[in-house]
Structure formats: structure tokens, C-alpha cells
Motif scaffolding. Structure first.
Motif, PDB file in Angstrom:
ATOM      1  N   VAL A  23       0.822  -1.208   0.000  1.00 29.89           N
ATOM      2  CA  VAL A  23       0.000   0.000   0.000  1.00 29.89           C
ATOM      3  C   VAL A  23       0.861   1.264   0.000  1.00 29.89           C
ATOM      4  O   VAL A  23       0.357   2.371   0.180  1.00 29.89           O
ATOM      5  CB  VAL A  23      -0.967   0.022   1.212  1.00 29.89           C
ATOM      6  N   ARG A  24       2.145   1.113  -0.212  1.00 23.28           N
ATOM      7  CA  ARG A  24       3.045   2.269  -0.174  1.00 23.28           C
ATOM      8  C   ARG A  24       2.791   3.224  -1.339  1.00 23.28           C
ATOM      9  O   ARG A  24       2.487   2.799  -2.453  1.00 23.28           O
ATOM     10  CB  ARG A  24       4.499   1.810  -0.227  1.00 23.28           C
ATOM     11  N   THR A  25       2.950   4.510  -1.083  1.00 22.95           N
ATOM     12  CA  THR A  25       2.881   5.500  -2.148  1.00 22.95           C
ATOM     13  C   THR A  25       4.040   5.279  -3.118  1.00 22.95           C
ATOM     14  O   THR A  25       5.174   5.066  -2.698  1.00 22.95           O
ATOM     15  CB  THR A  25       2.968   6.921  -1.553  1.00 22.95           C
ATOM     16  N   GLY A  26       3.752   5.309  -4.408  1.00 19.85           N
ATOM     17  CA  GLY A  26       4.779   5.083  -5.411  1.00 19.85           C
ATOM     18  C   GLY A  26       5.240   3.648  -5.490  1.00 19.85           C
ATOM     19  O   GLY A  26       6.334   3.365  -5.992  1.00 19.85           O
ATOM     20  N   ARG A  27       4.445   2.729  -5.016  1.00 19.39           N
ATOM     21  CA  ARG A  27       4.814   1.313  -4.937  1.00 19.39           C
ATOM     22  C   ARG A  27       5.177   0.726  -6.302  1.00 19.39           C
ATOM     23  O   ARG A  27       4.598   1.090  -7.329  1.00 19.39           O
ATOM     24  CB  ARG A  27       3.652   0.517  -4.340  1.00 19.39           C
ATOM     25  N   PHE A  28       6.105  -0.214  -6.289  1.00 16.61           N
ATOM     26  CA  PHE A  28       6.491  -0.939  -7.491  1.00 16.61           C
ATOM     27  C   PHE A  28       5.456  -2.005  -7.841  1.00 16.61           C
ATOM     28  O   PHE A  28       5.431  -2.518  -8.953  1.00 16.61           O
ATOM     29  CB  PHE A  28       7.866  -1.597  -7.278  1.00 16.61           C
ATOM     30  N   ALA A  29       4.588  -2.324  -6.899  1.00 16.80           N
ATOM     31  CA  ALA A  29       3.581  -3.373  -7.098  1.00 16.80           C
ATOM     32  C   ALA A  29       2.723  -3.137  -8.321  1.00 16.80           C
ATOM     33  O   ALA A  29       2.259  -4.101  -8.954  1.00 16.80           O
ATOM     34  CB  ALA A  29       2.682  -3.473  -5.860  1.00 16.80           C
ATOM     35  N   ASP A  30       2.498  -1.875  -8.690  1.00 14.48           N
ATOM     36  CA  ASP A  30       1.626  -1.600  -9.834  1.00 14.48           C
ATOM     37  C   ASP A  30       2.182  -2.190 -11.126  1.00 14.48           C
ATOM     38  O   ASP A  30       1.436  -2.750 -11.934  1.00 14.48           O
ATOM     39  CB  ASP A  30       1.417  -0.092  -9.986  1.00 14.48           C
ATOM     40  N   LYS A  31       3.497  -2.094 -11.316  1.00 21.19           N
ATOM     41  CA  LYS A  31       4.106  -2.662 -12.521  1.00 21.19           C
ATOM     42  C   LYS A  31       3.981  -4.184 -12.530  1.00 21.19           C
ATOM     43  O   LYS A  31       3.636  -4.789 -13.543  1.00 21.19           O
ATOM     44  CB  LYS A  31       5.577  -2.263 -12.628  1.00 21.19           C
ATOM     45  N   VAL A  32       4.274  -4.793 -11.390  1.00 25.67           N
ATOM     46  CA  VAL A  32       4.201  -6.249 -11.295  1.00 25.67           C
ATOM     47  C   VAL A  32       2.762  -6.712 -11.493  1.00 25.67           C
ATOM     48  O   VAL A  32       2.499  -7.685 -12.209  1.00 25.67           O
ATOM     49  CB  VAL A  32       4.743  -6.733  -9.942  1.00 25.67           C
ATOM     50  N   ALA A  33       1.826  -6.016 -10.870  1.00 24.57           N
ATOM     51  CA  ALA A  33       0.419  -6.401 -10.968  1.00 24.57           C
ATOM     52  C   ALA A  33      -0.094  -6.274 -12.393  1.00 24.57           C
ATOM     53  O   ALA A  33      -0.809  -7.164 -12.889  1.00 24.57           O
ATOM     54  CB  ALA A  33      -0.427  -5.555 -10.029  1.00 24.57           C
ATOM     55  N   ARG A  34       0.237  -5.180 -13.076  1.00 21.96           N
ATOM     56  CA  ARG A  34      -0.222  -5.010 -14.461  1.00 21.96           C
ATOM     57  C   ARG A  34       0.300  -6.142 -15.337  1.00 21.96           C
ATOM     58  O   ARG A  34      -0.434  -6.687 -16.185  1.00 21.96           O
ATOM     59  CB  ARG A  34       0.228  -3.656 -15.011  1.00 21.96           C
ATOM     60  N   TRP A  35       1.570  -6.490 -15.147  1.00 29.52           N
ATOM     61  CA  TRP A  35       2.124  -7.588 -15.939  1.00 29.52           C
ATOM     62  C   TRP A  35       1.400  -8.890 -15.627  1.00 29.52           C
ATOM     63  O   TRP A  35       0.998  -9.620 -16.542  1.00 29.52           O
ATOM     64  CB  TRP A  35       3.620  -7.751 -15.655  1.00 29.52           C
ATOM     65  N   PHE A  36       1.222  -9.202 -14.343  1.00 29.63           N
ATOM     66  CA  PHE A  36       0.595 -10.474 -13.999  1.00 29.63           C
ATOM     67  C   PHE A  36      -0.850 -10.532 -14.475  1.00 29.63           C
ATOM     68  O   PHE A  36      -1.302 -11.573 -14.966  1.00 29.63           O
ATOM     69  CB  PHE A  36       0.661 -10.728 -12.494  1.00 29.63           C
ATOM     70  N   LEU A  37      -1.570  -9.448 -14.352  1.00 30.64           N
ATOM     71  CA  LEU A  37      -2.959  -9.442 -14.809  1.00 30.64           C
ATOM     72  C   LEU A  37      -3.046  -9.663 -16.320  1.00 30.64           C
ATOM     73  O   LEU A  37      -4.019 -10.242 -16.812  1.00 30.64           O
ATOM     74  CB  LEU A  37      -3.635  -8.126 -14.418  1.00 30.64           C
ATOM     75  N   SER A  38      -2.027  -9.240 -17.049  1.00 26.77           N
ATOM     76  CA  SER A  38      -2.007  -9.512 -18.493  1.00 26.77           C
ATOM     77  C   SER A  38      -1.802 -10.993 -18.773  1.00 26.77           C
ATOM     78  O   SER A  38      -2.245 -11.511 -19.805  1.00 26.77           O
ATOM     79  CB  SER A  38      -0.910  -8.698 -19.181  1.00 26.77           C
ATOM     80  N   GLN A  39      -1.151 -11.705 -17.852  1.00 29.65           N
ATOM     81  CA  GLN A  39      -0.926 -13.138 -18.021  1.00 29.65           C
ATOM     82  C   GLN A  39      -2.185 -13.937 -17.682  1.00 29.65           C
ATOM     83  O   GLN A  39      -2.602 -14.817 -18.428  1.00 29.65           O
ATOM     84  CB  GLN A  39       0.226 -13.602 -17.119  1.00 29.65           C
ATOM     85  N   ILE A  40      -2.793 -13.626 -16.572  1.00 30.03           N
ATOM     86  CA  ILE A  40      -3.976 -14.376 -16.149  1.00 30.03           C
ATOM     87  C   ILE A  40      -5.210 -13.971 -16.955  1.00 30.03           C
ATOM     88  O   ILE A  40      -6.142 -14.759 -17.132  1.00 30.03           O
ATOM     89  CB  ILE A  40      -4.224 -14.194 -14.630  1.00 30.03           C
ATOM     90  N   GLY A  41      -5.199 -12.750 -17.477  1.00 31.76           N
ATOM     91  CA  GLY A  41      -6.362 -12.255 -18.215  1.00 31.76           C
ATOM     92  C   GLY A  41      -6.632 -12.994 -19.511  1.00 31.76           C
ATOM     93  O   GLY A  41      -7.746 -12.946 -20.038  1.00 31.76           O
ATOM     94  N   GLY A  42      -5.638 -13.690 -20.024  1.00 32.81           N
ATOM     95  CA  GLY A  42      -5.817 -14.421 -21.277  1.00 32.81           C
ATOM     96  C   GLY A  42      -6.391 -15.812 -21.110  1.00 32.81           C
ATOM     97  O   GLY A  42      -6.591 -16.526 -22.101  1.00 32.81           O
ATOM     98  N   ARG A  43      -6.685 -16.216 -19.898  1.00 34.04           N
ATOM     99  CA  ARG A  43      -7.181 -17.575 -19.637  1.00 34.04           C
ATOM    100  C   ARG A  43      -8.703 -17.571 -19.585  1.00 34.04           C
ATOM    101  O   ARG A  43      -9.306 -16.689 -18.963  1.00 34.04           O
ATOM    102  CB  ARG A  43      -6.604 -18.108 -18.333  1.00 34.04           C
ATOM    103  N   ASP A  44      -9.302 -18.587 -20.202  1.00 39.54           N
ATOM    104  CA  ASP A  44     -10.760 -18.680 -20.169  1.00 39.54           C
ATOM    105  C   ASP A  44     -11.263 -19.581 -19.049  1.00 39.54           C
ATOM    106  O   ASP A  44     -12.471 -19.754 -18.890  1.00 39.54           O
ATOM    107  CB  ASP A  44     -11.315 -19.156 -21.512  1.00 39.54           C
ATOM    108  N   ASP A  45     -10.331 -20.144 -18.264  1.00 37.97           N
ATOM    109  CA  ASP A  45     -10.741 -20.993 -17.144  1.00 37.97           C
ATOM    110  C   ASP A  45     -10.718 -20.238 -15.820  1.00 37.97           C
ATOM    111  O   ASP A  45     -10.961 -20.829 -14.769  1.00 37.97           O
ATOM    112  CB  ASP A  45      -9.846 -22.236 -17.041  1.00 37.97           C
ATOM    113  N   MET A  46     -10.447 -18.928 -15.889  1.00 32.97           N
ATOM    114  CA  MET A  46     -10.365 -18.132 -14.662  1.00 32.97           C
ATOM    115  C   MET A  46     -11.058 -16.791 -14.838  1.00 32.97           C
ATOM    116  O   MET A  46     -10.941 -16.145 -15.883  1.00 32.97           O
ATOM    117  CB  MET A  46      -8.902 -17.902 -14.264  1.00 32.97           C
TER     118      MET A  46
END
Length: 203
Positions: A23-46
Motif C-alpha cells: 500500500v506504499r505511495t509510489g509502490r512498485f507493485a503496480d508494474k508487477v500487478a499489471r504484468w501479472f494481470l495480463s498473463q492471467i487475463g488471457g485464460r478462459d478458465d479463470m
């Protein structure tokens, strides 16, 4: 096709919560999350449900727990959101050889809703890529009767591994790691969902 494969092919998509733990301001998590969501977003079983612990409503809810107050009436609580999901992927940094306090608070605020569900991890940090945080989280989730996945995705020296557009340098390598994690999550998610339906888990 085996009966298990047939079941998987015809089952409703798994409802997967992607939990962003920083929850930190300026967190690096946003980059990691955007990348991961692009990976899981392509699945039709989830079916993906993002639970960002920096969401104002969640921040307020978790703040209230520290003051021993209850959430506002009618609000969809974190516990209710967790209860409706079949599995989880936790995106966590490593802070001082551990995971964020915000993540610990959120996990502890929920209890039985975690039971008999799979949890995978995407971690990032310095030389060990957040793996010390993951190992601690495995112990926490074991106490909650959740099943943690063996394989993880980790980014060592994470701030050096993404370009300005948020793309990882080793795109093929980390995509393969994400596929392994998600395939395991699909197997465990389906198996445990069927198990909970046939034999409700009471711990």
C-alpha cells in the motif's frame, strides 16, 4: 479425454482473487500487478477479481479493525469478497526480510473464508526476489488451512527488470513461470472447489 479433463473443460471458470499486498505511495507493485494481470487475463478458465489493499474502502475497513469497530452496514466486506472466491494469487514485495504489515492485517482479518483454497505467489524484491516473504506467508496460510502452491513467480532486483513501459526484460522466461503457476492454480482450484462442494470443509 479423461473424466478429470472433461470435468475441467466443462466447469465454470474459477473465481481467482489477485491480491496486491503493498500500500506504499509510489509502490512498485503496480508494474508487477499489471504484468501479472495480463498473463492471467488471457485464460478462459479463470475469472479475475482484483483485491488491491490500497483501495480506499479496504483501507478504511482495515483501519476500523484496529480500532475494534465494525465496517459500515451494507458494505461488501473483505471477508465476503474472499468467501466468494475459489483461489488466490498474492502479489507481495519483501520488506526487511518479511512481507508488508498491510498484507498481514488483511489475512488475519479473514479466517474461515481462506480454508481449503489454493494460494499462489508473485513476489519481488532484491537479491532473493521476495522469496523470504513468500516462505513466511506459506506458514501463515497453512495455519488458515489454505493450500499454497509450490511454484512461484519472483523478480530479483525487480526495479531493474522492467522497462519504462512496464514490460519485464525476460518476458518469455517469466511468462513461462506464470503459466506453470496458473496451471497449478487451475488444478488445485478445481479440485478443492469440487471437494468443498462434496464435503464441506470445517477444519
Amino acid at each position: 479425454m479423461t473424466s478429470t479433463a472433461t470435468s475441467a473443460a466443462t466447469a465454470a471458470p474459477l473465481k481467482i482473487g489477485v491480491i496486491i499486498g503493498s500500500v506504499r505511495t509510489g509502490r512498485f507493485a503496480d508494474k508487477v500487478a499489471r504484468w501479472f494481470l495480463s498473463q492471467i487475463g488471457g485464460r478462459d478458465d479463470m475469472e479475475v477479481h482484483v483485491i488491491d489493499l490500497s483501495e480506499p474502502a479496504l483501507v478504511e475497513e482495515l483501519k476500523l479493525t484496529l480500532d475494534a469497530h465494525e465496517p459500515q452496514p451494507g458494505a461488501l466486506t473483505l471477508a465476503q469478497r474472499i468467501a466468494g472466491l475459489d483461489g488466490f494469487v498474492v502479489i507481495t514485495p519483501e520488506y526487511n526480510h518479511g512481507y508488508p504489515a498491510s498484507l498481514k492485517l488483511a489475512i488475519d482479518y479473514v479466517y474461515s473464508e481462506w480454508r481449503a483454497k489454493p494460494v499462489g505467489f508473485v513476489s519481488y524484491g532484491g537479491m532473493v526476489g521476495g522469496q523470504r516473504a513468500v516462505e513466511q506467508l506459506r506458514q501463515v496460510f497453512a495455519e488458515l488451512h489454505a493450500v499454497t502452491l509450490r511454484d512461484t513467480v519472483s523478480f530479483h532486483m525487480a526495479w531493474e527488470k522492467f522497462d519504462e513501459q512496464g514490460r519485464p526484460d525476460d518476458a518469455d522466461g517469466v511468462a513461462k513461470a506464470a503459466t506453470v503457476l496458473l496451471d497449478q492454480l487451475a488444478w488445485w482450484g478445481l479440485t478443492l472447489r469440487e471437494g468443498r462442494a462434496a464435503r464441506p470443509y470445517d477444519g
